[in-house]
Design an enzyme around this catalytic site. Structure first.
Site, PDB file in Angstrom:
ATOM      1  N   LYS A   1      -0.509  13.483  -2.859  1.00 57.28           N
ATOM      2  CA  LYS A   1       0.150  12.221  -2.467  1.00 57.28           C
ATOM      3  C   LYS A   1       1.212  11.853  -3.489  1.00 57.28           C
ATOM      4  CE  LYS A   1      -3.682   9.597  -1.694  1.00 57.28           C
ATOM      5  NZ  LYS A   1      -4.829  10.391  -1.338  1.00 57.28           N
TER       6      LYS A   1
ATOM      7  N   HIS B   1      -2.738   5.829  -9.997  1.00 65.06           N
ATOM      8  CA  HIS B   1      -3.776   6.091  -9.002  1.00 65.06           C
ATOM      9  C   HIS B   1      -5.118   6.065  -9.711  1.00 65.06           C
ATOM     10  CE1 HIS B   1      -4.210   7.398  -4.764  1.00 65.06           C
ATOM     11  NE2 HIS B   1      -5.411   7.752  -5.175  1.00 65.06           N
TER      12      HIS B   1
ATOM     13  N   ARG C   1     -13.366  14.157   4.870  1.00 64.23           N
ATOM     14  CA  ARG C   1     -14.204  14.178   3.657  1.00 64.23           C
ATOM     15  C   ARG C   1     -15.143  12.984   3.652  1.00 64.23           C
ATOM     16  NH1 ARG C   1     -10.296  13.769  -0.922  1.00 64.23           N
ATOM     17  NH2 ARG C   1     -12.096  13.700  -2.285  1.00 64.23           N
TER      18      ARG C   1
ATOM     19  N   ASP D   1      -3.343  15.392   3.801  1.00 64.88           N
ATOM     20  CA  ASP D   1      -4.305  14.501   3.140  1.00 64.88           C
ATOM     21  C   ASP D   1      -4.824  13.451   4.114  1.00 64.88           C
ATOM     22  OD1 ASP D   1      -5.718  13.616   0.677  1.00 64.88           O
ATOM     23  OD2 ASP D   1      -4.607  11.779   1.046  1.00 64.88           O
TER      24      ASP D   1
ATOM     25  N   SER E   1      -6.213  15.795  -3.463  1.00 66.52           N
ATOM     26  CA  SER E   1      -5.893  14.636  -2.623  1.00 66.52           C
ATOM     27  C   SER E   1      -4.944  13.690  -3.368  1.00 66.52           C
ATOM     28  CB  SER E   1      -7.205  13.918  -2.269  1.00 66.52           C
ATOM     29  OG  SER E   1      -6.970  12.638  -1.782  1.00 66.52           O
TER      30      SER E   1
HETATM   31  N1  URA Z   1      -8.266   8.681  -4.213  1.00 71.02           N
HETATM   32  C1  URA Z   1      -7.694   9.598  -3.399  1.00 71.02           C
HETATM   33  O1  URA Z   1      -6.567   9.415  -2.953  1.00 71.02           O
HETATM   34  N2  URA Z   1      -8.364  10.719  -3.094  1.00 71.02           N
HETATM   35  C2  URA Z   1      -9.596  10.961  -3.571  1.00 71.02           C
HETATM   36  O2  URA Z   1     -10.142  11.997  -3.264  1.00 71.02           O
HETATM   37  C3  URA Z   1     -10.207   9.995  -4.421  1.00 71.02           C
HETATM   38  C4  URA Z   1      -9.518   8.847  -4.728  1.00 71.02           C
END
Ligand code: URA
Length: 440
Positions: free
Chosen positions: A188, A83, A169, A162, A184
């Site tokens: 995930k 990520h 957000r 989320d 966040s």
């Molecule tokens: N990627 C995400 O999933 N969440 C964030 O807050 C920033 C990048």
């Protein structure tokens, strides 16, 4: 429990209890808390901050807001994901996931939409005609079993908190607070039931993290938090000042991702994919060094195996055989949405390109693609820019260096000026700094 009381407490800078955070996340997920209160809570958190304990509780509750993906025992030890905290032209995940799958790993990737000026992998994938970003349990199982990867969004069942918070957000300008970013991303990843995570934590003018010191703090916090959530994380701090690759914009980035999967060496991004993939293979014990992992990654990107996995993933996720074939082996561009107008911007000097600032380019691309101020669900997927020249390349005066793809006939003057101001051309060639800052 009373949401107005919880809001007052956070507004006044007090620490919330476990029960209060639980109540908030439960209400976010089942729709019993008003969106105005969710926005106010996010703003209060953004301004007053959260303690470590609050961040741990928030993340855990976000995971518990839905189900965790369940995988057969034979996948254990091979379940990996990556990520990024978000960047301009950051399409790494799209070629990376099938490349890792081609190396034998299992990649159940939950990804997101655009946040502020950074593009979202889901928005990019949705520019592929027919691509479905929501899969059933059976489809997820069959993707991992038969292809080795999938890419989808959060759903009403997987990490629903989320899904709601991410959107609010973005609407309330409360994206760039590191505890909200950490919760966040990690909620995930925990919902995916993975064993290992490689995090690309971007640092620099075009990111939410402006300095290395704050990035280190976030990195250590994430590593500790991921341990509590049951997976191991390695973090790469990478510099991000220049757009990654030559394309910025949803369908343009899909085009470029496929170029990479077809073995093309795209500047500023191919090496990043190799590094991240190399670390993923090493962290999961599939290779004995990062360098060996990088070699394996290069091999599958250049021998067509990663492209084959990508094509199979497209078909599993709803794209027709014909479109998948054209995208991967035919004229890729014509299988994707294309903007009605294109405008070339010319270089104003002759010399070496020492800098192209990603931040203004990301902002212009975001505005070119925006069709509705309050929703990223209606983005124009075909707009964006292509860097005909990028850093460390030579350009002649009046030579086109950037091609803007736009949907309105007239390109806005402010956009043209912002793009012109984003490039630095000099008679002196300067050494480009290494993208990788450190590994944590
Ligand atoms: N990627 C995400 O999933 N969440 C964030 O807050 C920033 C990048």
């Amino acid at each position: 429990m009373d949401m107005k009381y919880i809001l007052r407490k956070k507004r006044d800078g007090e620490e919330l209890s476990e029960e209060e955070i639980k109540f908030f996340i439960k209400g976010v997920s089942n729709g019993t808390i008003h969106e105005a209160q969710i926005g106010a809570m996010l703003m209060a958190i953004f301004i007053k901050g959260m303690t470590q304990q609050e961040c741990v509780t928030l993340t855990k509750e976000m995971v518990f807001s839905g189900d965790t993906m369940q995988w057969p025992a034979k996948f254990r030890g091979s379940l990996v994901d990556k990520h990024s905290t978000g960047g301009v032209g950051d399409k790494v995940s799209i070629p990376l996931a099938p490349a890792l799958a081609a190396c034998g790993l299992k990649v159940p990737m939950l990804t997101g939409r655009c946040l502020s000026f950074t593009g979202g992998t889901l928005d990019k994938l949705e520019s592929i005609p027919g691509f479905r970003i929501s899969l059933t349990d059976t489809e997820m199982q069959s993707c991992l079993e038969e292809v080795g990867c999938f890419m989808m969004g959060t759903t009403e069942r997987i990490c629903p908190a989320d899904k709601v918070l991410y959107k609010i957000r973005d609407l309330t300008s409360t994206v760039d607070y590191y505890n909200l970013i950490a919760s966040s991303i990690l909620s995930k990843k925990a919902s995916e039931g993975i064993d290992y995570l490689i995090m690309d934590l971007k640092v620099g003018s075009a990111t939410f993290m402006k300095d290395v010191e704050s990035a280190r703090v976030l990195a250590h916090q994430k590593i500790n938090l991921s341990k509590l959530l049951g997976f191991k994380t390695r973090i790469l701090l990478t510099r991000h000042e220049t757009p990654l690759g030559r394309c910025v914009g949803n369908s343009l980035e899909i085009f470029e991702s496929i170029e990479i999967l077809r073995g093309k060496n795209v500047p500023l991004i191919k090496d990043l994919i190799l590094h991240i993939g190399g670390h993923a293979l090493h962290l999961s014990g599939k290779t004995s060094s990062v360098e060996e992992g990088e070699l394996k990654m290069r091999e599958v990107l250049e021998n067509g195996k990663a492209l084959e996995c990508f094509k199979n993933m497209l078909i599993k996720q709803g794209v027709s055989e014909e479109v998948s074939h054209q995208l991967c082996f035919g004229d890729t561009r014509s299988a994707l949405p294309q903007a009605k107008y294109q405008t070339r911007i010319l270089a104003q000097n002759t010399g070496w390109i020492n800098r192209i600032e990603a931040f203004p380019i990301g902002k212009v691309c975001y505005e070119l693609g925006k069709t509705n101020e309050n929703s990223s669900d209606t983005l124009n997927r075909s707009t964006g820019v292509e860097l005909l020249k990028t850093v460390d390349e030579f350009v002649e005066i009046n030579e086109p260096w950037i091609l803007v793809h736009h949907s309105e006939e007239q390109l806005n003057e402010d956009h043209i000026n912002a793009l012109k101001a984003s490039i630095t051309i000099s008679s002196v060639r300067i050494e480009i700094e290494n993208q990788l800052i450190e590994v944590i």
